[in-house]
Design a protein around this motif. Structure first.
Motif, PDB file in Angstrom:
ATOM      1  N   VAL A   1      31.653  15.219  50.697  1.00  0.00           N
ATOM      2  CA  VAL A   1      33.103  15.030  50.791  1.00  0.00           C
ATOM      3  C   VAL A   1      33.431  13.615  50.319  1.00  0.00           C
ATOM      4  O   VAL A   1      32.827  12.650  50.806  1.00  0.00           O
ATOM      5  CB  VAL A   1      33.589  15.227  52.235  1.00  0.00           C
ATOM      6  CG1 VAL A   1      35.087  14.953  52.351  1.00  0.00           C
ATOM      7  CG2 VAL A   1      33.271  16.634  52.720  1.00  0.00           C
ATOM      8  N   PRO A   2      34.340  13.464  49.362  1.00  0.00           N
ATOM      9  CA  PRO A   2      34.680  12.114  48.878  1.00  0.00           C
ATOM     10  C   PRO A   2      35.052  11.184  50.025  1.00  0.00           C
ATOM     11  O   PRO A   2      35.790  11.577  50.939  1.00  0.00           O
ATOM     12  CB  PRO A   2      35.879  12.366  47.960  1.00  0.00           C
ATOM     13  CG  PRO A   2      35.727  13.783  47.521  1.00  0.00           C
ATOM     14  CD  PRO A   2      35.134  14.507  48.698  1.00  0.00           C
ATOM     15  N   THR A   3      34.543   9.973  49.981  1.00  0.00           N
ATOM     16  CA  THR A   3      34.791   9.014  51.060  1.00  0.00           C
ATOM     17  C   THR A   3      36.277   8.806  51.311  1.00  0.00           C
ATOM     18  O   THR A   3      36.731   8.769  52.459  1.00  0.00           O
ATOM     19  CB  THR A   3      34.129   7.668  50.730  1.00  0.00           C
ATOM     20  OG1 THR A   3      32.724   7.868  50.518  1.00  0.00           O
ATOM     21  CG2 THR A   3      34.324   6.682  51.869  1.00  0.00           C
ATOM     22  N   PHE A   4      37.066   8.697  50.246  1.00  0.00           N
ATOM     23  CA  PHE A   4      38.492   8.434  50.412  1.00  0.00           C
ATOM     24  C   PHE A   4      39.209   9.571  51.135  1.00  0.00           C
ATOM     25  O   PHE A   4      40.249   9.359  51.755  1.00  0.00           O
ATOM     26  CB  PHE A   4      39.152   8.224  49.041  1.00  0.00           C
ATOM     27  CG  PHE A   4      39.443   9.498  48.302  1.00  0.00           C
ATOM     28  CD1 PHE A   4      40.648  10.177  48.482  1.00  0.00           C
ATOM     29  CD2 PHE A   4      38.506  10.042  47.424  1.00  0.00           C
ATOM     30  CE1 PHE A   4      40.904  11.357  47.795  1.00  0.00           C
ATOM     31  CE2 PHE A   4      38.768  11.217  46.742  1.00  0.00           C
ATOM     32  CZ  PHE A   4      39.968  11.878  46.923  1.00  0.00           C
ATOM     33  N   ALA A   5      38.633  10.769  51.077  1.00  0.00           N
ATOM     34  CA  ALA A   5      39.313  11.936  51.631  1.00  0.00           C
ATOM     35  C   ALA A   5      39.057  12.130  53.120  1.00  0.00           C
ATOM     36  O   ALA A   5      39.802  12.865  53.781  1.00  0.00           O
ATOM     37  CB  ALA A   5      38.889  13.189  50.879  1.00  0.00           C
ATOM     38  N   ARG A   6      38.069  11.464  53.645  1.00  0.00           N
ATOM     39  CA  ARG A   6      37.655  11.755  55.027  1.00  0.00           C
ATOM     40  C   ARG A   6      38.702  11.371  56.054  1.00  0.00           C
ATOM     41  O   ARG A   6      38.755  11.956  57.129  1.00  0.00           O
ATOM     42  CB  ARG A   6      36.332  11.049  55.316  1.00  0.00           C
ATOM     43  CG  ARG A   6      35.193  11.580  54.443  1.00  0.00           C
ATOM     44  CD  ARG A   6      33.898  10.827  54.645  1.00  0.00           C
ATOM     45  NE  ARG A   6      32.884  11.291  53.699  1.00  0.00           N
ATOM     46  CZ  ARG A   6      31.675  10.778  53.583  1.00  0.00           C
ATOM     47  NH1 ARG A   6      31.312   9.752  54.356  1.00  0.00           N
ATOM     48  NH2 ARG A   6      30.826  11.267  52.693  1.00  0.00           N
ATOM     49  N   ALA A   7      39.531  10.405  55.728  1.00  0.00           N
ATOM     50  CA  ALA A   7      40.545   9.975  56.684  1.00  0.00           C
ATOM     51  C   ALA A   7      41.903  10.632  56.441  1.00  0.00           C
ATOM     52  O   ALA A   7      42.863  10.369  57.168  1.00  0.00           O
ATOM     53  CB  ALA A   7      40.695   8.454  56.638  1.00  0.00           C
ATOM     54  N   LEU A   8      41.984  11.489  55.443  1.00  0.00           N
ATOM     55  CA  LEU A   8      43.266  12.117  55.126  1.00  0.00           C
ATOM     56  C   LEU A   8      43.683  13.091  56.223  1.00  0.00           C
ATOM     57  O   LEU A   8      42.839  13.804  56.781  1.00  0.00           O
ATOM     58  CB  LEU A   8      43.169  12.878  53.800  1.00  0.00           C
ATOM     59  CG  LEU A   8      43.005  12.057  52.532  1.00  0.00           C
ATOM     60  CD1 LEU A   8      42.812  12.980  51.328  1.00  0.00           C
ATOM     61  CD2 LEU A   8      44.218  11.153  52.306  1.00  0.00           C
ATOM     62  N   PRO A   9      44.953  13.148  56.538  1.00  0.00           N
ATOM     63  CA  PRO A   9      45.432  14.153  57.500  1.00  0.00           C
ATOM     64  C   PRO A   9      45.267  15.550  56.917  1.00  0.00           C
ATOM     65  O   PRO A   9      45.138  15.727  55.688  1.00  0.00           O
ATOM     66  CB  PRO A   9      46.906  13.785  57.692  1.00  0.00           C
ATOM     67  CG  PRO A   9      47.280  13.045  56.456  1.00  0.00           C
ATOM     68  CD  PRO A   9      46.048  12.299  56.034  1.00  0.00           C
ATOM     69  N   GLY A  10      45.290  16.557  57.790  1.00  0.00           N
ATOM     70  CA  GLY A  10      45.038  17.925  57.389  1.00  0.00           C
ATOM     71  C   GLY A  10      45.788  18.405  56.166  1.00  0.00           C
ATOM     72  O   GLY A  10      45.172  18.933  55.221  1.00  0.00           O
ATOM     73  N   PRO A  11      47.133  18.240  56.108  1.00  0.00           N
ATOM     74  CA  PRO A  11      47.870  18.753  54.946  1.00  0.00           C
ATOM     75  C   PRO A  11      47.415  18.139  53.624  1.00  0.00           C
ATOM     76  O   PRO A  11      47.430  18.807  52.591  1.00  0.00           O
ATOM     77  CB  PRO A  11      49.319  18.370  55.266  1.00  0.00           C
ATOM     78  CG  PRO A  11      49.363  18.299  56.753  1.00  0.00           C
ATOM     79  CD  PRO A  11      48.032  17.733  57.149  1.00  0.00           C
ATOM     80  N   LEU A  12      47.007  16.871  53.643  1.00  0.00           N
ATOM     81  CA  LEU A  12      46.554  16.209  52.420  1.00  0.00           C
ATOM     82  C   LEU A  12      45.096  16.529  52.099  1.00  0.00           C
ATOM     83  O   LEU A  12      44.679  16.472  50.935  1.00  0.00           O
ATOM     84  CB  LEU A  12      46.740  14.693  52.539  1.00  0.00           C
ATOM     85  CG  LEU A  12      48.193  14.205  52.661  1.00  0.00           C
ATOM     86  CD1 LEU A  12      48.242  12.687  52.773  1.00  0.00           C
ATOM     87  CD2 LEU A  12      49.016  14.681  51.462  1.00  0.00           C
ATOM     88  N   PHE A  13      44.329  16.859  53.135  1.00  0.00           N
ATOM     89  CA  PHE A  13      42.924  17.182  52.896  1.00  0.00           C
ATOM     90  C   PHE A  13      42.750  18.615  52.391  1.00  0.00           C
ATOM     91  O   PHE A  13      41.761  18.925  51.725  1.00  0.00           O
ATOM     92  CB  PHE A  13      42.087  17.002  54.168  1.00  0.00           C
ATOM     93  CG  PHE A  13      40.609  17.177  53.932  1.00  0.00           C
ATOM     94  CD1 PHE A  13      39.848  16.118  53.455  1.00  0.00           C
ATOM     95  CD2 PHE A  13      39.993  18.400  54.148  1.00  0.00           C
ATOM     96  CE1 PHE A  13      38.485  16.282  53.196  1.00  0.00           C
ATOM     97  CE2 PHE A  13      38.634  18.566  53.893  1.00  0.00           C
ATOM     98  CZ  PHE A  13      37.886  17.501  53.421  1.00  0.00           C
ATOM     99  N   LEU A  14      43.700  19.484  52.643  1.00  0.00           N
ATOM    100  CA  LEU A  14      43.573  20.893  52.266  1.00  0.00           C
ATOM    101  C   LEU A  14      43.242  21.084  50.786  1.00  0.00           C
ATOM    102  O   LEU A  14      42.336  21.867  50.455  1.00  0.00           O
ATOM    103  CB  LEU A  14      44.850  21.654  52.636  1.00  0.00           C
ATOM    104  CG  LEU A  14      44.826  23.163  52.385  1.00  0.00           C
ATOM    105  CD1 LEU A  14      43.729  23.836  53.196  1.00  0.00           C
ATOM    106  CD2 LEU A  14      46.190  23.771  52.718  1.00  0.00           C
ATOM    107  N   PRO A  15      43.912  20.407  49.843  1.00  0.00           N
ATOM    108  CA  PRO A  15      43.536  20.583  48.430  1.00  0.00           C
ATOM    109  C   PRO A  15      42.112  20.108  48.128  1.00  0.00           C
ATOM    110  O   PRO A  15      41.450  20.662  47.249  1.00  0.00           O
ATOM    111  CB  PRO A  15      44.566  19.727  47.679  1.00  0.00           C
ATOM    112  CG  PRO A  15      45.704  19.562  48.622  1.00  0.00           C
ATOM    113  CD  PRO A  15      45.093  19.547  49.985  1.00  0.00           C
ATOM    114  N   ILE A  16      41.661  19.072  48.862  1.00  0.00           N
ATOM    115  CA  ILE A  16      40.290  18.596  48.674  1.00  0.00           C
ATOM    116  C   ILE A  16      39.308  19.680  49.104  1.00  0.00           C
ATOM    117  O   ILE A  16      38.325  19.977  48.414  1.00  0.00           O
ATOM    118  CB  ILE A  16      40.041  17.308  49.486  1.00  0.00           C
ATOM    119  CG1 ILE A  16      41.038  16.217  49.112  1.00  0.00           C
ATOM    120  CG2 ILE A  16      38.602  16.831  49.313  1.00  0.00           C
ATOM    121  CD1 ILE A  16      40.922  15.728  47.695  1.00  0.00           C
TER     122      ILE A  16
END
Length: 258
Positions: A184-199
């Motif tokens: 999982v990309p490091t930058f994405a790990r702290a994203l809230p659920g709605p923003l992490f969904l596309p990842i």
């Protein structure tokens, strides 16, 4: 050689488990609604396969226990997450049936879930907690809780979408316990659920694996108490590979696809 009980042996994954189990010389018992849908290999090896007909959706735990008694392993490929409460009920009755047997007589149990049940990162967040996904994949969470409360020697296979492709071989797959088998990309790990969904959706094609490999993994791990015991098991393609499937439930904007 092991004695293996397979539920859902006429489905896409179950047929691979059955065929590979027969090829490996295991003694197989299947419980199916429509025996005529079983692979021809079943008819060609009657001394190696025992067929029971019925509807798992209406079978009482005591009846299931009678089928399971004497088996070394149980592989459940029956049910689907989109069946909702029906899927939850099937898993509950299977677990209850195995629990009713003496501990020494309980088989190793393989159940099926999906990649959304695995930890995304060190925070313990899971895919089933993400927006859109939780409304579909909640049965996996309920089933995991039920299985986890039991004292069974269980393993929970958590692949992404599976496809009818040639096996790659277990030595080539990425396999992880309890967490996503992809980075999982490091930058994405702290994203809230709605923003992490596309990842999460972007990562899924790395976890689109052949049914044949999923079946092979289960059959290769039937030993009581081995490293996969009481763990969720994630599968991914070799680095650099991305699978394809025309429709998959988790695809954003198409959450109602089968």
């Amino acid at each position: 050689m092991s004695r293996i009980m397979i539920f859902g042996a006429t489905g896409s994954l179950g047929r691979h488990v059955l065929r590979q189990g027969l090829a490996a010389g295991h003694q197989i018992t299947v419980f199916v609604r429509t025996p005529s849908r079983l692979p021809l290999e079943t008819l060609e090896t009657p001394t190696q396969v025992s067929v029971h007909q019925g509807d798992l959706g209406t079978l009482a735990p005591l009846e299931i226990a009678q089928l399971i008694e004497g088996q070394d392993a149980l592989v459940n490929c029956a049910g689907h997450v989109t069946d909702g409460r029906t899927f939850v009920d099937i898993i509950d009755r299977l677990v209850t049936a195995v629990e009713s047997l003496p501990t020494a007589a309980q088989p190793v149990c393989w159940f099926l879930a999906g990649a959304a049940l695995l930890y995304i990162d060190e925070s313990g967040r899971k895919g089933i907690e993400l927006p859109r996904l939780k409304s579909i994949y909640w049965p996996h969470g309920v089933n995991f809780e039920r299985i986890g409360r039991s004292g069974l020697d269980w393993r929970l296979l958590c692949p992404g979408p599976m496809v009818e492709e040639s096996a790659l071989g277990l030595n080539r797959l990425r396999i992880a316990l309890d967490r996503l088998p992809v980075a999982v990309p490091t930058f994405a790990r702290a994203l809230p659920g709605p923003l992490f969904l596309p990842i999460f959706a972007y990562l899924i094609p790395q976890m689109i694996v052949p049914y044949a490999d999923a079946a092979a993994l289960m059959l290769a791990n039937l030993d009581p108490g081995n490293a996969m015991a009481r763990h969720r098991v994630g599968l991914a393609l070799p680095l650099g590979m991305r699978g394809k499937k025309a429709q998959w439930v988790t695809k954003p904007g198409n959450v109602n696809q089968a």
